[in-house]
Motif scaffolding. Structure first.
Motif, PDB file in Angstrom:
ATOM      1  N   ARG A 164      36.783  -9.902  34.021  1.00 45.06           N
ATOM      2  CA  ARG A 164      37.546 -11.177  32.719  1.00 45.06           C
ATOM      3  C   ARG A 164      39.562 -10.564  32.827  1.00 45.06           C
ATOM      4  O   ARG A 164      39.694  -9.129  32.634  1.00 45.06           O
ATOM      5  CB  ARG A 164      37.081 -10.698  31.568  1.00 45.06           C
ATOM      6  N   VAL A 165      40.043 -12.160  33.398  1.00 49.05           N
ATOM      7  CA  VAL A 165      41.296 -11.314  32.882  1.00 49.05           C
ATOM      8  C   VAL A 165      41.345 -12.439  31.810  1.00 49.05           C
ATOM      9  O   VAL A 165      41.049 -13.374  31.584  1.00 49.05           O
ATOM     10  CB  VAL A 165      42.510 -11.654  34.563  1.00 49.05           C
ATOM     11  N   GLY A 166      42.642 -11.807  31.163  1.00 48.28           N
ATOM     12  CA  GLY A 166      43.372 -12.976  29.840  1.00 48.28           C
ATOM     13  C   GLY A 166      44.500 -12.994  29.992  1.00 48.28           C
ATOM     14  O   GLY A 166      44.633 -13.565  31.157  1.00 48.28           O
ATOM     15  N   ASN A 167      44.924 -12.917  29.005  1.00 48.64           N
ATOM     16  CA  ASN A 167      46.135 -14.040  28.890  1.00 48.64           C
ATOM     17  C   ASN A 167      47.519 -12.814  28.247  1.00 48.64           C
ATOM     18  O   ASN A 167      47.449 -11.657  27.559  1.00 48.64           O
ATOM     19  CB  ASN A 167      46.665 -14.707  28.440  1.00 48.64           C
ATOM     20  N   ILE A 168      48.383 -13.173  29.047  1.00 50.76           N
ATOM     21  CA  ILE A 168      49.962 -12.301  29.125  1.00 50.76           C
ATOM     22  C   ILE A 168      50.191 -12.164  27.546  1.00 50.76           C
ATOM     23  O   ILE A 168      50.519 -12.729  26.795  1.00 50.76           O
ATOM     24  CB  ILE A 168      50.871 -12.788  30.114  1.00 50.76           C
ATOM     25  N   VAL A 169      50.010 -10.422  27.246  1.00 44.68           N
ATOM     26  CA  VAL A 169      51.271 -10.787  26.335  1.00 44.68           C
ATOM     27  C   VAL A 169      53.175 -10.232  27.002  1.00 44.68           C
ATOM     28  O   VAL A 169      52.876  -9.491  27.367  1.00 44.68           O
ATOM     29  CB  VAL A 169      50.824  -9.865  25.445  1.00 44.68           C
ATOM     30  N   ASP A 170      53.358 -10.550  26.450  1.00 45.14           N
ATOM     31  CA  ASP A 170      55.341 -10.814  26.094  1.00 45.14           C
ATOM     32  C   ASP A 170      55.586 -10.020  25.287  1.00 45.14           C
ATOM     33  O   ASP A 170      56.238 -10.401  24.682  1.00 45.14           O
ATOM     34  CB  ASP A 170      56.078 -12.082  26.771  1.00 45.14           C
ATOM     35  N   CYS A 171      56.285  -8.508  26.085  1.00 47.73           N
ATOM     36  CA  CYS A 171      56.671  -7.840  24.858  1.00 47.73           C
ATOM     37  C   CYS A 171      58.432  -7.522  24.834  1.00 47.73           C
ATOM     38  O   CYS A 171      58.366  -7.253  23.871  1.00 47.73           O
ATOM     39  CB  CYS A 171      56.404  -5.877  25.806  1.00 47.73           C
ATOM     40  N   LYS A 172      58.551  -8.783  25.566  1.00 46.28           N
ATOM     41  CA  LYS A 172      59.936  -8.558  25.423  1.00 46.28           C
ATOM     42  C   LYS A 172      60.251  -9.597  23.806  1.00 46.28           C
ATOM     43  O   LYS A 172      61.637  -9.371  23.675  1.00 46.28           O
ATOM     44  CB  LYS A 172      60.287  -9.501  26.551  1.00 46.28           C
ATOM     45  N   ASN A 173      58.935  -9.940  23.828  1.00 41.08           N
ATOM     46  CA  ASN A 173      58.663 -10.863  22.238  1.00 41.08           C
ATOM     47  C   ASN A 173      59.460  -9.785  21.885  1.00 41.08           C
ATOM     48  O   ASN A 173      59.055 -10.724  19.166  1.00 41.08           O
ATOM     49  CB  ASN A 173      58.701 -11.807  22.425  1.00 41.08           C
ATOM     50  N   PHE A 174      58.351  -8.684  21.399  1.00 39.63           N
ATOM     51  CA  PHE A 174      58.472  -8.098  19.680  1.00 39.63           C
ATOM     52  C   PHE A 174      59.621  -7.118  19.932  1.00 39.63           C
ATOM     53  O   PHE A 174      59.599  -5.741  21.093  1.00 39.63           O
ATOM     54  CB  PHE A 174      57.317  -7.323  20.379  1.00 39.63           C
ATOM     55  N   SER A 175      60.062  -5.919  18.804  1.00 39.02           N
ATOM     56  CA  SER A 175      60.070  -4.566  18.674  1.00 39.02           C
ATOM     57  C   SER A 175      59.365  -3.756  18.288  1.00 39.02           C
ATOM     58  O   SER A 175      58.071  -3.572  18.489  1.00 39.02           O
ATOM     59  CB  SER A 175      61.183  -5.067  16.899  1.00 39.02           C
ATOM     60  N   VAL A 176      60.135  -2.344  18.523  1.00 42.48           N
ATOM     61  CA  VAL A 176      58.986  -1.325  17.992  1.00 42.48           C
ATOM     62  C   VAL A 176      58.047  -1.586  16.316  1.00 42.48           C
ATOM     63  O   VAL A 176      57.197  -0.991  16.687  1.00 42.48           O
ATOM     64  CB  VAL A 176      60.117  -0.333  18.394  1.00 42.48           C
ATOM     65  N   GLU A 177      59.028  -1.893  15.964  1.00 48.29           N
ATOM     66  CA  GLU A 177      58.454  -1.549  14.704  1.00 48.29           C
ATOM     67  C   GLU A 177      57.229  -2.575  14.734  1.00 48.29           C
ATOM     68  O   GLU A 177      56.310  -3.026  13.450  1.00 48.29           O
ATOM     69  CB  GLU A 177      58.954  -2.589  13.853  1.00 48.29           C
ATOM     70  N   GLN A 189      42.205  -9.042  22.590  1.00 55.35           N
ATOM     71  CA  GLN A 189      41.606  -9.659  23.438  1.00 55.35           C
ATOM     72  C   GLN A 189      40.509  -9.073  24.692  1.00 55.35           C
ATOM     73  O   GLN A 189      39.996  -9.932  25.261  1.00 55.35           O
ATOM     74  CB  GLN A 189      42.882 -10.383  24.311  1.00 55.35           C
ATOM     75  N   MET A 190      40.753  -7.647  24.918  1.00 57.92           N
ATOM     76  CA  MET A 190      39.997  -7.315  25.964  1.00 57.92           C
ATOM     77  C   MET A 190      38.546  -7.400  24.474  1.00 57.92           C
ATOM     78  O   MET A 190      37.314  -7.172  25.829  1.00 57.92           O
ATOM     79  CB  MET A 190      40.216  -5.537  25.641  1.00 57.92           C
ATOM     80  N   LYS A 191      38.456  -6.994  23.585  1.00 52.74           N
ATOM     81  CA  LYS A 191      37.687  -6.930  22.888  1.00 52.74           C
ATOM     82  C   LYS A 191      36.110  -8.025  23.198  1.00 52.74           C
ATOM     83  O   LYS A 191      35.129  -8.446  23.324  1.00 52.74           O
ATOM     84  CB  LYS A 191      37.084  -6.761  21.275  1.00 52.74           C
ATOM     85  N   SER A 192      37.379  -9.103  22.517  1.00 53.31           N
ATOM     86  CA  SER A 192      36.673 -10.400  23.376  1.00 53.31           C
ATOM     87  C   SER A 192      36.011 -10.949  24.975  1.00 53.31           C
ATOM     88  O   SER A 192      35.102 -11.412  25.069  1.00 53.31           O
ATOM     89  CB  SER A 192      37.690 -11.523  23.116  1.00 53.31           C
ATOM     90  N   LEU A 193      36.692 -10.637  25.345  1.00 56.72           N
ATOM     91  CA  LEU A 193      36.036 -10.663  26.734  1.00 56.72           C
ATOM     92  C   LEU A 193      35.063  -9.709  27.347  1.00 56.72           C
ATOM     93  O   LEU A 193      34.759 -10.251  27.857  1.00 56.72           O
ATOM     94  CB  LEU A 193      38.115 -10.090  28.345  1.00 56.72           C
ATOM     95  N   LEU A 194      35.415  -8.531  26.464  1.00 56.29           N
ATOM     96  CA  LEU A 194      33.927  -7.787  27.099  1.00 56.29           C
ATOM     97  C   LEU A 194      33.122  -7.980  26.635  1.00 56.29           C
ATOM     98  O   LEU A 194      31.363  -7.880  27.007  1.00 56.29           O
ATOM     99  CB  LEU A 194      34.050  -5.888  25.873  1.00 56.29           C
ATOM    100  N   GLU A 195      33.101  -8.879  25.387  1.00 51.77           N
ATOM    101  CA  GLU A 195      31.735  -9.110  24.507  1.00 51.77           C
ATOM    102  C   GLU A 195      30.963 -10.936  25.480  1.00 51.77           C
ATOM    103  O   GLU A 195      30.276 -11.779  24.784  1.00 51.77           O
ATOM    104  CB  GLU A 195      32.453  -9.732  23.323  1.00 51.77           C
ATOM    105  N   LYS A 196      32.284 -11.225  25.924  1.00 48.49           N
ATOM    106  CA  LYS A 196      32.138 -12.876  25.846  1.00 48.49           C
ATOM    107  C   LYS A 196      31.083 -12.855  27.519  1.00 48.49           C
ATOM    108  O   LYS A 196      31.185 -11.899  27.871  1.00 48.49           O
ATOM    109  CB  LYS A 196      33.266 -13.436  26.870  1.00 48.49           C
ATOM    110  N   ARG A 197      30.275 -14.346  27.422  1.00 55.00           N
ATOM    111  CA  ARG A 197      28.977 -13.815  28.643  1.00 55.00           C
ATOM    112  C   ARG A 197      28.655 -15.716  28.265  1.00 55.00           C
ATOM    113  O   ARG A 197      28.450 -16.307  28.220  1.00 55.00           O
ATOM    114  CB  ARG A 197      27.367 -13.342  28.203  1.00 55.00           C
ATOM    115  N   ASP A 198      29.069 -16.188  30.048  1.00 57.11           N
ATOM    116  CA  ASP A 198      28.592 -17.128  30.571  1.00 57.11           C
ATOM    117  C   ASP A 198      27.749 -17.725  30.751  1.00 57.11           C
ATOM    118  O   ASP A 198      26.513 -17.088  30.630  1.00 57.11           O
ATOM    119  CB  ASP A 198      29.227 -16.872  31.907  1.00 57.11           C
TER     120      ASP A 198
END
Length: 256
Positions: free
Chosen positions: A222-235, A247-256
């Motif tokens: 299951r593939v989620g949605n991208i997170v663009d790290c260009k928009n975030f600082s180290v802090e 996202q990963m937890k939600s994808l792992l728990e999702k059942r169709d």
């Protein structure tokens, strides 16, 4: 999706045969990788990488076929990723079959961050270096800095970096806390993170239970949605980590 067959536990003899064949297949493709590196890497690096991509995919298809994994990918990869951006694919880690399935199910020149211990295995270490698999030494800071620089260089050259941000394999298939290294690398390199999971893969070959294997196991990538790290600082790395984890937890728990 491939035709679904009722999964079943393999006999111990069959498991030994499958693992033995997997070892032979791995050795064969490792030799091919080294030979490509010897004869092509100095002449044409682009052609060399393409050949190695094909070799890795061939290895992965054979390993997945031996275990008869009944897999399906849900979600888009290429359609989400902007051109000429570093990419880090972050996935859960619950089986020895995570790695080969990744090379079969996900497009692009993919390389995992290999464990440092693998570079101590004769011949395999040569194959990993030839195939441009980065490794990060977490116990040596000066070496880790060099390793991260190499990983960044590989991403900038078009390789999609595959990481298991949990750090270790899950015992029960449940998502563990994410380590900070992968998120920090993504922010430092302005990378695109693409979260994904392999649902139910832990049933194929549970962690540290080599004589318990389930054949014909359905697995959903299951593939989620991208997170663009260009928009975030180290802090803001903790915020990014939480976004990826959720996202990963939600994808792992999702059942169709």
């Amino acid at each position: 999706m491939q035709q679904t067959i009722i999964n079943s536990s393999a006999s111990k003899l069959r498991i030994v045969l499958i693992l033995s064949c997997s070892f032979v297949v791995t050795l064969y493709y490792s030799i091919k990788t080294v030979l490509v590196g010897v004869f092509l890497s100095r002449k044409d690096k682009t052609k060399s990488r393409q050949n190695i991509d094909n070799i890795i995919e061939g290895w992965a298809k054979n390993i997945v076929h031996l275990a008869r994994i009944d897999w399906q990918r849900i979600g888009q990869v290429d359609q989400q990723i902007p051109e000429n951006r570093p990419v880090i694919l972050m996935c859960n880690h619950a089986s020895a079959y995570d790695v080969p399935l990744a090379f079969v199910a996900v497009p692009g020149s993919i390389r995992m961050i290999a464990k440092k211990e693998l570079y101590k295995i004769p011949f395999l270490s040569r194959a990993l270096k030839t195939a441009e698999f980065p490794s990060i030494d977490r116990h040596n800071r000066s070496q880790a800095i060099k390793d991260l620089a190499y990983a960044k260089e590989k991403m900038e050259s078009g390789i999609r970096l595959w990481m298991f941000p949990e750090g270790t394999r899950s015992e029960d298939g449940k998502l563990q806390k994410l380590k900070k290294g992968g998120i920090r690398l993504a922010i430092d390199t302005d990378a695109i993170i693409l979260p994904m999971v392999m649902q139910d893969i832990e049933h194929i070959l549970p962690n540290k239970k080599w004589l318990k294997m389930r054949l014909n196991q359905p697995v959903q990538v299951r593939v989620g949605n991208i997170v663009d790290c260009k928009n975030f600082s180290v802090e803001e790395r903790h915020e990014v980590s939480e976004m990826v984890y959720n996202q990963m937890k939600s994808l792992l728990e999702k059942r169709d």
